[in-house]
Motif scaffolding. Sequence first.
Motif, PDB file in Angstrom:
ATOM      1  N   UNK B 309       0.894  -1.171   0.027  1.00  0.00           N
ATOM      2  CA  UNK B 309       0.058   0.043  -0.030  1.00  0.00           C
ATOM      3  C   UNK B 309       0.849   1.225  -0.002  1.00  0.00           C
ATOM      4  N   UNK B 310       1.917   1.156   0.602  1.00  0.00           N
ATOM      5  CA  UNK B 310       2.637   2.247   0.851  1.00  0.00           C
ATOM      6  C   UNK B 310       3.705   2.474  -0.314  1.00  0.00           C
ATOM      7  N   UNK B 311       4.094   1.415  -1.005  1.00  0.00           N
ATOM      8  CA  UNK B 311       5.185   1.644  -1.945  1.00  0.00           C
ATOM      9  C   UNK B 311       4.938   1.265  -3.279  1.00  0.00           C
ATOM     10  N   UNK B 312       3.663   1.055  -3.575  1.00  0.00           N
ATOM     11  CA  UNK B 312       3.299   0.633  -5.023  1.00  0.00           C
ATOM     12  C   UNK B 312       2.128   1.272  -5.664  1.00  0.00           C
ATOM     13  N   UNK B 313       2.016   1.348  -6.852  1.00  0.00           N
ATOM     14  CA  UNK B 313       0.678   2.283  -7.480  1.00  0.00           C
ATOM     15  C   UNK B 313      -0.651   1.261  -6.966  1.00  0.00           C
ATOM     16  N   UNK B 314      -1.687   1.869  -6.945  1.00  0.00           N
ATOM     17  CA  UNK B 314      -3.063   1.127  -6.885  1.00  0.00           C
ATOM     18  C   UNK B 314      -3.014   0.025  -7.602  1.00  0.00           C
ATOM     19  N   UNK B 315      -2.910  -0.247  -8.752  1.00  0.00           N
ATOM     20  CA  UNK B 315      -3.095  -1.468  -9.330  1.00  0.00           C
ATOM     21  C   UNK B 315      -2.416  -2.575  -8.874  1.00  0.00           C
ATOM     22  N   UNK B 316      -0.994  -2.389  -8.565  1.00  0.00           N
ATOM     23  CA  UNK B 316      -0.346  -3.542  -7.858  1.00  0.00           C
ATOM     24  C   UNK B 316      -0.712  -4.122  -6.578  1.00  0.00           C
ATOM     25  N   UNK B 317      -1.404  -2.959  -5.726  1.00  0.00           N
ATOM     26  CA  UNK B 317      -2.152  -3.455  -4.428  1.00  0.00           C
ATOM     27  C   UNK B 317      -3.273  -4.229  -4.911  1.00  0.00           C
ATOM     28  N   UNK B 318      -4.085  -3.698  -5.749  1.00  0.00           N
ATOM     29  CA  UNK B 318      -5.332  -4.698  -6.287  1.00  0.00           C
ATOM     30  C   UNK B 318      -4.912  -5.905  -6.745  1.00  0.00           C
ATOM     31  N   UNK B 319      -3.765  -6.054  -7.407  1.00  0.00           N
ATOM     32  CA  UNK B 319      -3.330  -7.491  -7.869  1.00  0.00           C
ATOM     33  C   UNK B 319      -2.965  -8.349  -6.861  1.00  0.00           C
ATOM     34  N   UNK B 320      -2.032  -7.626  -5.693  1.00  0.00           N
ATOM     35  CA  UNK B 320      -1.633  -8.306  -4.561  1.00  0.00           C
ATOM     36  C   UNK B 320      -2.697  -9.073  -3.940  1.00  0.00           C
ATOM     37  N   UNK B 321      -3.756  -7.954  -3.657  1.00  0.00           N
ATOM     38  CA  UNK B 321      -5.044  -8.365  -2.940  1.00  0.00           C
ATOM     39  C   UNK B 321      -5.507  -9.848  -3.737  1.00  0.00           C
TER      40      UNK B 321
END
Lengths: 60, 467
Positions: B309-321
């Motif tokens: 959440x702190x170090x990646x753009x929103x799409x990467x957070x979505x992909x990780x979840x």
Amino acid sequence: MKKWWLAAVVLALLSIGFWGWEAERSLLWFLPGWVWYVLALTLAYAVFFALVVVRVWRDT
Amino acid sequence: MIWTAVVGYFAALLLIGLYARRRTTRSPEDYFLANRDFGPLVLFFTLAATNFSAFTFLGFAGKAYTDGLGQYGVMALGTSFMALMFFILGSKIWQQGKKYGYLTPGELVGGRYRSRGLQVLTTGVMSLFTIPYLAVQAIGAGYIIHLLFPSVGAEAGAVVTMAVIAGYVLTGGMRASGWTDVFQGVIMVAAMVAAIAFIGHALGGWSTATRAAFDVQPALFSLPGPHGYFTVKIWLSFFLLWVFCDPMFPQIFSRFYTAKSPRSLQWSMVLYPLLISFFFLLPVLIGVWAHGTGLEVANPDHVLLLMVESFTPAPVFALLMVGALAALMSTADSQLLTLSTMLTCDLAGKNVRYSQAVTVLLALFAVVFVLVGYDPQAGIMGTLVDITFSGLVVLAPAVIATLYWRRATKWGCIASILGGEAVVFLHHLLSFPTYGFLPAIIALGTAALLLVAGSLASSFTGASPAS
């Protein structure tokens, strides 16, 4: 067949790495040396398993 | 963005399930085992995705945050070496399954000794420890959905996720489970690779990120770690635990039956350590790097999410979840199908309709578990979850002897399983000393000794060994 079992046991023993416990750690690039060792060992498993497939499994 | 990703992911799973349905007949062998037709690619991904749970995603990073890089060693070595079991156990299980038409682990163990009791005992033990684990997956699913969408309650998240899982398992059986595992496996790997690439870049490169954490807490990079957890005995215990326990997960064991040929198992055996060598390192590194960032981490299990959440753009957070959900769901769908297969075939006969009814009941059970707010760490269910690995590893000596030891007997196997389980439960209740090893290893040793003693004793008294 026995030599393959022996090789598997040796790899298993190498996995414990008990000789390097509690030693002073320094980084090699971005990881400590023992993590590189673990990484190399998992890759060595793959090579060993490939040899088992070719030399043992195909014959059985 | 996240809504689209999750809804799209669920829709893709259901579509794969529907497509699998078109290729699946209602014959038991086809529904339960995909007609024993998984090629190397599907078998490899389904073995990996089934084995890698949400813990691989979120728990590894949390444990590494607390105890350091040793987490990589204890997980990667044993799990990689376990792939040798694809040859030692998998090839034999596949062979016997094809020859005698076995669909479940219980059929194989009971079949050799022509013992219905042993068949039911094997299925009983596997089910006893897998059903609570399935319920915990439902809790985890609700938790992840709630983290993603705070307006959605964890209960609703668990219901929706379990409904999707049950949906594609019911429509496509093992074929749907295997094919979705390929899809989910690719998402898991892509999510983790994207996460570490972005985080590493944001922290000034991998070397800088590591150096920053090393400067703050160098003990994280040593063995036995900052709290002295990774001792030689613990390291050895985990190595043995993964080697002998993983194939005893019924969802892994059953997958040995699904191989199209030994070639599928052979490729899986070689590729498995290659995947683990780098995949397990990624969440562990992220967990350790967190120390160098100055982030406040209240709950170590959240460290991966915080970092992303702190170090990646929103799409990467979505992909990780979605990746975390994929890890959880690929394990849960396999558990659901395997449990319903065992509870049907071993207890009531090889009937697809019965199995589908059991699938619905199990999914409902998992959902009720969440809805009533059951604490997964409390009561009998909590006990079973705590001792799942110990409870399953106890089966290993009986299974190995069934496949390899001609003098093994039904009574030896029964003594081994019951005695081993007794040690597991007694340790949980009385906490007797295990001399630095995991209690599971003491139970495994006891089960092995009882197998030999019981088999020899019963053969002396006239019980016939192998058939």
